[in-house]
Design a protein around this motif. Structure first.
Motif, mmCIF file in Angstrom:
data_model
loop_
_atom_site.group_PDB
_atom_site.id
_atom_site.type_symbol
_atom_site.label_atom_id
_atom_site.label_comp_id
_atom_site.label_asym_id
_atom_site.label_seq_id
_atom_site.Cartn_x
_atom_site.Cartn_y
_atom_site.Cartn_z
ATOM 1 N N TYR A 179 0.810 -1.117 -0.007
ATOM 2 C CA TYR A 179 -0.053 -0.240 0.082
ATOM 3 C C TYR A 179 0.807 1.272 0.135
ATOM 4 O O TYR A 179 1.907 1.387 0.735
ATOM 5 N N LYS A 180 0.807 2.285 -0.865
ATOM 6 C CA LYS A 180 1.279 3.416 -0.984
ATOM 7 C C LYS A 180 0.780 4.522 0.122
ATOM 8 O O LYS A 180 -0.440 4.717 -0.041
ATOM 9 N N ILE A 181 1.554 4.973 0.686
ATOM 10 C CA ILE A 181 1.053 5.805 2.134
ATOM 11 C C ILE A 181 0.710 7.020 1.132
ATOM 12 O O ILE A 181 1.606 7.726 0.461
ATOM 13 N N SER A 211 -2.319 7.161 8.539
ATOM 14 C CA SER A 211 -1.682 6.804 9.899
ATOM 15 C C SER A 211 -1.603 5.381 9.860
ATOM 16 O O SER A 211 -2.723 4.720 8.964
ATOM 17 N N LEU A 212 -1.052 4.835 10.633
ATOM 18 C CA LEU A 212 -1.298 3.014 10.724
ATOM 19 C C LEU A 212 -2.684 2.447 10.995
ATOM 20 O O LEU A 212 -2.973 1.659 10.641
ATOM 21 N N LYS A 239 -8.800 0.439 6.993
ATOM 22 C CA LYS A 239 -9.195 0.181 5.510
ATOM 23 C C LYS A 239 -9.020 -1.384 5.188
ATOM 24 O O LYS A 239 -9.814 -1.837 4.259
ATOM 25 N N PHE A 240 -7.878 -1.915 5.757
ATOM 26 C CA PHE A 240 -7.787 -3.456 5.212
ATOM 27 C C PHE A 240 -8.617 -4.330 6.418
ATOM 28 O O PHE A 240 -8.356 -5.559 5.955
ATOM 29 N N ARG A 272 5.259 5.881 18.493
ATOM 30 C CA ARG A 272 4.943 7.062 17.566
ATOM 31 C C ARG A 272 4.234 6.532 16.288
ATOM 32 O O ARG A 272 3.767 7.228 15.341
ATOM 33 N N TYR A 273 5.121 5.248 15.564
ATOM 34 C CA TYR A 273 4.695 4.882 14.507
ATOM 35 C C TYR A 273 4.606 5.696 13.309
ATOM 36 O O TYR A 273 3.763 5.847 12.347
ATOM 37 N N LEU A 274 5.757 6.370 13.016
ATOM 38 C CA LEU A 274 5.946 7.574 12.058
ATOM 39 C C LEU A 274 6.025 6.795 10.563
ATOM 40 O O LEU A 274 6.549 5.590 10.461
ATOM 41 N N ILE A 275 5.404 7.159 9.749
ATOM 42 C CA ILE A 275 5.245 6.863 8.377
ATOM 43 C C ILE A 275 5.410 8.021 7.441
ATOM 44 O O ILE A 275 4.983 9.285 7.920
#
Length: 431
Positions: A384-386, A391-392, A398-399, A417-420
């Motif tokens: 999946y393209k961010i 956010s995660l 969505k999935f 923080r789960y930074l993307i």
């Protein structure tokens, strides 16, 4: 109104006949025909078809006859007014047998949703009941411990998922009780169990739902309409509305129409289903008890839940066993190939069929072919393209079949923080 005057006259004359040793001057001057209890009861039964007559009769018995009985008892008379008291007793028994005392039945909104359940939604009601028979041992205990009515649980399940453990909604709700991710986490329904989010595990979800309802019950007591409004619309949103309307009656139009339209229908729908599960015979509904006992079996060869469902066919179940097998093995995806020597949960009544028929046979060979055709080999992961603003948490919604922690683990993204970054690709488990 003529009916009530006739009844009053009959009751009056019946009472007079018992006290002939102390006649009044009016009765001496006016001969009357003796009226027995059979005639009196017949008149009462006719009165029951008229709501005005019925309410006036009840009031008359309470305000006029009851004081006479009490006065006679106080004076030492052992069986005062036997004709009248017998008639009143039979009236009470007959009334309780043929009318519903539950005030909810007089609510037009609940009447309308009762009609839904008893007509086009009846199959959903029955499916919920049948599925619940095999889930009860896992689902009911946390509610029973908190003294939450089983009929309420069944009604919520009927509306939310129909007893299908793997139900999900476009809004991101999942599982038997359709928990949203944030609510599930707040009540300890978190993490992954096997192939699925913990919300799909009936036992875990039941514990969370029981504590959620108990929390709302602390705020609203046994006002189930308010508890359901909080459950459907969100506890904080409903808390504000309840405060706005000064904790008033939720059925008052000003309060009720301030609720979201979905919540308005939800409250009535669940309460009407609750009434049916409490007393199915009153609504001409048949809910057959089933032996919900289960057994553990070990697979002798590679198989799948769909292959087992083909083997079990419709033995003792016209609808087949696929849904119940999936509910009992909630952590296993439909496409999953279950390896040999793996433990699988099945209804106990099917154990003999499993031992005798579900091994090497022509039918099982066919079941494998059609399973593999429906679930051909495919990649276990997708990408999946961010996008900007993702956010995660939003991606996992969505999935549906994954969560942010699993995504983070697959992509080596560090908590908390789960930074993307927008434009990068994420590896995701494929549903």
């Amino acid at each position: 109104m003529r009916q009530i005057f006739t009844l009053i006259t009959l009751i009056f004359f019946s009472g007079c006949q018992i006290n002939q040793q102390k006649p009044t001057s009016n009765i001496e001057q006016t001969p009357t025909k003796a009226v027995n209890s059979i005639d009196l009861i017949a008149e009462i039964k006719r009165c029951q078809n008229n709501e005005v007559c019925l309410s006036e009769l009840e009031a008359y018995l309470k305000t006029s006859i009851a004081p006479q009985v009490e006065a006679a008892q106080a004076s030492g008379q052992s069986n005062p007014l036997p004709e009248v008291t017998e008639a009143a007793h039979q009236f009470k028994d007959h009334s309780s047998a043929t009318s519903y005392k539950d005030p909810k039945l007089n609510n037009k909104r609940i009447q309308a949703t009762l009609n839904e359940w008893l007509t086009w939604k009846r199959p959903q009601l029955i499916e919920t009941w049948n599925n619940y028979q095999f889930l009860k041992a896992h689902v009911y205990p946390p509610f029973k411990q908190l003294d939450i009515p089983e009929a309420l649980i069944l009604a919520i399940i009927a509306q939310e998922s129909g007893g299908r453990v793997h139900s999900s909604s476009k809004a991101g709700a999942a599982g038997l009780f359709q928990f949203m991710p944030a609510t599930a986490r707040r009540f300890g329904v978190r993490g992954t169990i096997g192939d699925y989010d913990a919300r799909y595990h009936p036992g875990k979800a039941a514990v969370g739902a029981a504590h959620y309802i108990e929390e709302q019950r602390q705020a609203y007591g046994k006002e189930y309409a308010k508890i359901l409004a909080a459950y459907n619309s969100g506890e904080n949103r409903f808390k504000r509305l309840n405060k706005k309307h000064k904790n008033g009656d939720i059925w008052n139009n000003d309060f009720f129409y301030d609720l979201p339209s979905e919540t308005q229908h939800y409250i009535a729908t669940v309460l009407s289903a609750m009434m049916i599960f409490e007393s199915p015979e009153k609504f001409n509904v048949t809910l057959n008890e089933q032996d919900g006992k289960t057994a553990l079996v070990r697979t002798n060869s590679d198989t799948s839940l769909s292959e087992l469902a083909v083997c079990f066919g419709q033995f003792n179940n016209e609808m087949g066993w696929y849904r119940i097998l999936r509910n009992l093995n909630s952590s296993v995806k439909a496409k999953r190939v279950i390896k040999a020597n793996t433990t699988v949960v099945i209804p106990q009544e099917l154990q003999e069929i499993y031992n005798n028929n579900c091994q090497n046979s022509e039918l099982m060979a066919l079941a494998k072919v059609i399973h593999d055709a429906d679930f051909p080999d495919r990649p276990e992961f997708t990408y999946y393209k961010i996008k900007q603003g993702d956010s995660l948490s939003s991606i996992s919604k969505k999935f549906k079949c994954t969560n942010k922690r699993e995504i983070a683990r697959l992509n080596k993204i560090k908590a908390p923080r789960y930074l993307i970054n927008a434009g990068k690709k994420l590896k995701l488990p494929k549903c």
